[in-house]
Design a protein around this motif. Sequence first.
Motif, short mmCIF file in Angstrom:
data_model
loop_
_atom_site.label_atom_id
_atom_site.label_comp_id
_atom_site.label_asym_id
_atom_site.label_seq_id
_atom_site.Cartn_x
_atom_site.Cartn_y
_atom_site.Cartn_z
N ALA A 1 24.46 19.10 3.42
CA ALA A 1 24.61 20.55 3.21
C ALA A 1 24.39 21.32 4.50
O ALA A 1 25.03 22.35 4.75
CB ALA A 1 23.63 21.03 2.14
N ARG A 2 23.51 20.81 5.33
CA ARG A 2 23.22 21.50 6.60
C ARG A 2 24.40 21.42 7.57
O ARG A 2 24.42 22.14 8.57
CB ARG A 2 21.98 20.91 7.25
N GLU A 3 25.34 20.54 7.32
CA GLU A 3 26.51 20.46 8.18
C GLU A 3 27.43 21.66 7.99
O GLU A 3 28.29 21.91 8.83
CB GLU A 3 27.28 19.17 7.89
N ASP B 1 24.53 24.67 -9.13
CA ASP B 1 23.41 24.99 -8.25
C ASP B 1 23.83 25.10 -6.79
O ASP B 1 24.92 24.66 -6.40
CB ASP B 1 22.31 23.94 -8.40
N GLY B 2 22.95 25.68 -6.01
CA GLY B 2 23.13 25.78 -4.57
C GLY B 2 21.80 25.63 -3.87
O GLY B 2 20.73 25.55 -4.51
N TYR B 3 21.84 25.57 -2.54
CA TYR B 3 20.62 25.52 -1.73
C TYR B 3 20.35 26.92 -1.16
O TYR B 3 21.24 27.56 -0.60
CB TYR B 3 20.79 24.54 -0.57
N PHE B 4 19.07 27.33 -1.23
CA PHE B 4 18.69 28.68 -0.81
C PHE B 4 17.46 28.60 0.10
O PHE B 4 16.56 27.78 -0.11
CB PHE B 4 18.38 29.55 -2.03
N LEU C 1 18.83 35.92 3.71
CA LEU C 1 18.96 34.84 2.73
C LEU C 1 20.10 33.93 3.18
O LEU C 1 21.22 34.38 3.40
CB LEU C 1 19.25 35.40 1.34
N LEU C 2 19.81 32.64 3.33
CA LEU C 2 20.81 31.64 3.69
C LEU C 2 21.20 30.85 2.44
O LEU C 2 20.32 30.34 1.73
CB LEU C 2 20.26 30.69 4.75
N VAL C 3 22.48 30.75 2.17
CA VAL C 3 22.97 30.08 0.97
C VAL C 3 23.93 28.97 1.39
O VAL C 3 24.92 29.22 2.10
CB VAL C 3 23.68 31.06 0.02
N ARG C 4 23.64 27.76 0.94
CA ARG C 4 24.51 26.61 1.19
C ARG C 4 24.91 25.99 -0.14
O ARG C 4 24.16 26.03 -1.12
CB ARG C 4 23.80 25.56 2.06
N GLY C 5 26.09 25.37 -0.15
CA GLY C 5 26.55 24.72 -1.36
C GLY C 5 25.80 23.41 -1.62
O GLY C 5 25.41 22.71 -0.69
N ARG C 6 25.61 23.11 -2.90
CA ARG C 6 25.00 21.83 -3.28
C ARG C 6 25.97 21.02 -4.13
O ARG C 6 26.29 19.89 -3.79
CB ARG C 6 23.69 22.06 -4.04
#
Length: 375
Positions: free
Chosen positions: A78-80, A150-153, A212-217
């Motif tokens: 996800a961090r990519e 869901d996602g990563y926050f 707020l940083l939002v990444r896909g999960r």
Amino acid sequence: PGIQHILYLGFLLLNISTTLEINRPFVFLEANGTVAFEAESAIQVVSGWKTINYEGNRGTSLSFTGGSSICSTSQNIAREYPPLQYSFRIQTEGTYRLFVHGFKTVHCVDIGTDGDSCHSGAGCTSYGIQHLGDSCDDSNLCWRNDISNDGYFQLVVDNETVVPYASTDYEDIAKIFVPTANQFSWSNNKALDCCGGKWAPDFELTSGDFTLLVRGRSSLFAIDRYYLIKVEEGETNSDWILGRDLPESEKFYLDSGNTDSDGDGMNEDGDNTMNEDGDNTMNDDGDNTMNDDGDSMNDGDDSVNDMNDSDGTDSMNDADTYMDDETYTEVDGDEVDTGSMETSSVSGADENLGDSGSEPLLMYVVIVLVVALFA
């Protein structure tokens, strides 16, 4: 191999540095303990996300199309992807709970080892999407409704300072999920799924700016909007405010110091301008001009070069004329053909410049007019 390893590590460091660079041209302003913003109001819709329009969203939404699976994507993968960024300004200190209005997508997958339960042991390859009307009739397939939800926050102050979740002190990107299948629903008070349990996604915030940083999960999870709501100590139910359709919070532009209260990208002081003095201009003196003396361009009359006559004649730069192809058309509807245009414009300039006896200046004006004519 050693060089390749070093290059790979360098790539990862560059990637992490890129994804964590905070870009904050504006902030959403907290008011009365709430901040609301739309998913599509991210500073930039980054790779891995696309704009969609599902029933139940407000305007449009963002769907995560990247990642490695409809089930989940690891934190490292996800961090990519660069995160979606949403910056806001807290003016009332306290505990704020994050709520996400998201869409859980139900997929047709292999039944797997759990038989009819169609949950953790089921497959993570989608053969159809339920809300799109796809079929899932094969006896070896089932509708799985615990994925794509869901996602990563993560909340940060800047590139180096992370705000931990208040309930766990967890600082890394963390999963937040929504509960209801095939429609938009709000995440609940125990939507933070990490550290071996379900927690309230709370943050202890002082006054200041945050992002707020939002990444896909999980792939095909969609987000419509976000609320940050100030909660009192021990409060577990904020459903009363989730039933309200809160407007998006006012934007404050950090460079100009102006606000945007109606979401049109402009700044609001009773007009349609960025610099606000009650008119439709950029620099404001009560007219529709760029530099302001009651004209359209620069100063003294409604002309392009303001050194000419104001007696109402058909001059090249007169207050009542403009260029239209090869004719000169006055504001009052009369037309002067190209033959009279040259005489009229030069004599108009002569009237103004003859009194000063400045022949070089006259030649300069003529040259400027000729260049303007053929530009």
